[in-house]
Design a protein around this motif. Structure first.
Motif, PDB file in Angstrom:
ATOM      1  N   ASP A 166       0.827  -1.220   0.122  1.00 18.25           N
ATOM      2  CA  ASP A 166      -0.146  -0.013  -0.040  1.00 18.25           C
ATOM      3  C   ASP A 166       0.865   1.201  -0.030  1.00 18.25           C
ATOM      4  O   ASP A 166       0.727   2.148  -0.661  1.00 18.25           O
ATOM      5  CB  ASP A 166      -0.923   0.123   1.181  1.00 18.25           C
ATOM      6  CG  ASP A 166      -2.101  -0.809   1.066  1.00 18.25           C
ATOM      7  OD1 ASP A 166      -2.283  -1.485  -0.022  1.00 18.25           O
ATOM      8  OD2 ASP A 166      -2.767  -1.154   2.010  1.00 18.25           O
ATOM      9  N   GLN A 204       1.017   4.332  -2.999  1.00 21.21           N
ATOM     10  CA  GLN A 204       1.125   5.584  -2.805  1.00 21.21           C
ATOM     11  C   GLN A 204       2.037   6.305  -3.291  1.00 21.21           C
ATOM     12  O   GLN A 204       1.864   7.639  -3.720  1.00 21.21           O
ATOM     13  CB  GLN A 204       0.770   5.885  -1.181  1.00 21.21           C
ATOM     14  CG  GLN A 204      -0.471   5.601  -0.547  1.00 21.21           C
ATOM     15  CD  GLN A 204      -0.451   5.561   0.982  1.00 21.21           C
ATOM     16  OE1 GLN A 204       0.503   6.218   1.558  1.00 21.21           O
ATOM     17  NE2 GLN A 204      -1.105   4.807   1.614  1.00 21.21           N
ATOM     18  N   TRP A 205       3.291   5.733  -3.502  1.00 19.72           N
ATOM     19  CA  TRP A 205       4.361   6.459  -4.325  1.00 19.72           C
ATOM     20  C   TRP A 205       4.256   6.191  -5.577  1.00 19.72           C
ATOM     21  O   TRP A 205       5.367   6.702  -6.227  1.00 19.72           O
ATOM     22  CB  TRP A 205       5.732   5.952  -3.370  1.00 19.72           C
ATOM     23  CG  TRP A 205       5.909   6.405  -2.169  1.00 19.72           C
ATOM     24  CD1 TRP A 205       5.147   7.480  -1.297  1.00 19.72           C
ATOM     25  CD2 TRP A 205       6.332   6.051  -0.932  1.00 19.72           C
ATOM     26  NE1 TRP A 205       5.458   7.712  -0.075  1.00 19.72           N
ATOM     27  CE2 TRP A 205       6.207   6.626   0.176  1.00 19.72           C
ATOM     28  CE3 TRP A 205       7.521   4.786  -0.814  1.00 19.72           C
ATOM     29  CZ2 TRP A 205       7.040   6.323   1.356  1.00 19.72           C
ATOM     30  CZ3 TRP A 205       8.099   4.587   0.446  1.00 19.72           C
ATOM     31  CH2 TRP A 205       7.773   5.193   1.584  1.00 19.72           C
TER      32      TRP A 205
END
Ligand SMILES: CC(C)(COP(=O)(O)OP(=O)(O)OC[C@H]1O[C@@H](n2cnc3c(N)ncnc32)[C@H](O)[C@@H]1O)[C@@H](O)C(=O)NCCC(=O)NCCS
Ligand SMILES: Nc1ncnc2c1ncn2[C@@H]1O[C@H](COP(=O)(O)OP(=O)(O)OP(=O)(O)O)[C@@H](O)[C@H]1O
Length: 210
Positions: A22, A26-27
């Motif tokens: 996760d 997100q990156w």
């Protein structure tokens, strides 16, 4: 055929693979999770259901036509032959779906999450680097029990079918320690993510992958 740069992410049950994936997502990474693919294949109308019903009978099908995961779990983690039979049906289908998803990925790089990455051997030639999420076994058991209805005996049975910590740590290219907080996990992942971006840049330059 062009292929993106792929990180193989693994760890024992409840070690924090999804939590780590996760964060990388997100990156900007694309996550391909073989557990999720396995769930899709065994959902109502799932592509694996006809073969599973033929092999195990209708008792493993829930009323909506999906796999009854509790029934199947009890069967396969008490009977090695049944587990091999389940894996013989599901693993090739999971591998095929994973390959498709990797090819379609649009993210900066791909994180391929595979609980049995080292155990099956199938993926080790297909990933460019491996990352193990590590945590003490007692913490794995506690976190799985907190998240699900599984008792400690069942979690231990599942763990017994996976490589142990030392085997995974020896095989890994990179390791993150997830016995602390999620913030601590994120702090360890940041420099690794920077290194993976650099490896992706070099991979693209060398292969012409756009
Ligand atoms: C046995 C099943 C029905 C249990 O379902 P359940 O909902 O409890 O678990 P779920 O699928 O969400 O998996 C949770 C975790 O169990 C562990 N696990 C799953 N399958 C296996 C296996 N064959 N051997 C060892 N551990 C396993 C993994 O750590 C996984 O992350 C299910 O896991 C299954 O269909 N397994 C066979 C497919 C498989 O091998 N998947 C994992 C690798 S891709
Ligand atoms: N650092 C952490 N601190 C507290 N809880 C955590 C941490 N990391 C993960 N967890 C929790 O522990 C449980 C297991 O984590 P997660 O689902 O990421 O593991 P997993 O390796 O993907 O599990 P599985 O093998 O079952 O798919 C989850 O409920 C998650 O929210």
């Amino acid at each position: 055929m062009h292929r993106p740069w792929v990180l193989g992410l693994t760890g024992g049950i409840g070690s924090g693979k999804s939590a780590a994936a996760d964060i990388l997502q997100q990156w900007g990474a694309t996550v391909v999770d073989t557990d999720q693919l396995a769930h899709q294949l065994t959902a109502p109308q799932g592509a694996a259901m006809p073969a599973l019903i033929q092999a195990f009978g209708t008792a493993i099908a829930a009323a909506d036509g999906s796999m009854d995961r509790t029934v199947m779990r009890e069967r396969v983690f008490h009977d090695p032959t049944a587990r091999q039979q389940l894996e013989a049906i599901l693993h090739p289908m999971i591998q095929h779906s994973a390959e498709d998803a990797v090819q379609q990925a649009q993210g900066v790089y791909v994180v391929l999450v595979v609980p049995l990455l080292f155990e099956t051997g199938h993926y080790t030639q297909r990933v460019h680097r491996t990352l193990v999420v590590d945590c003490p076994e007692d913490l794995q058991i506690a976190r799985v029990m907190q998240r699900s209805q599984l008792d400690a005996d069942m979690v231990r049975r599942i763990m017994a079918q996976q490589w142990n910590r030392q085997q995974r740590l020896t095989a890994a290219d990179d390791v993150v320690d997830n016995q602390g907080s999620l913030d601590e996990l994120q702090a360890q992942l940041w420099p690794l993510h920077q290194a993976y971006l650099e490896k992706t840049r070099l991979w693209r330059a060398n292969t012409g992958f756009a």
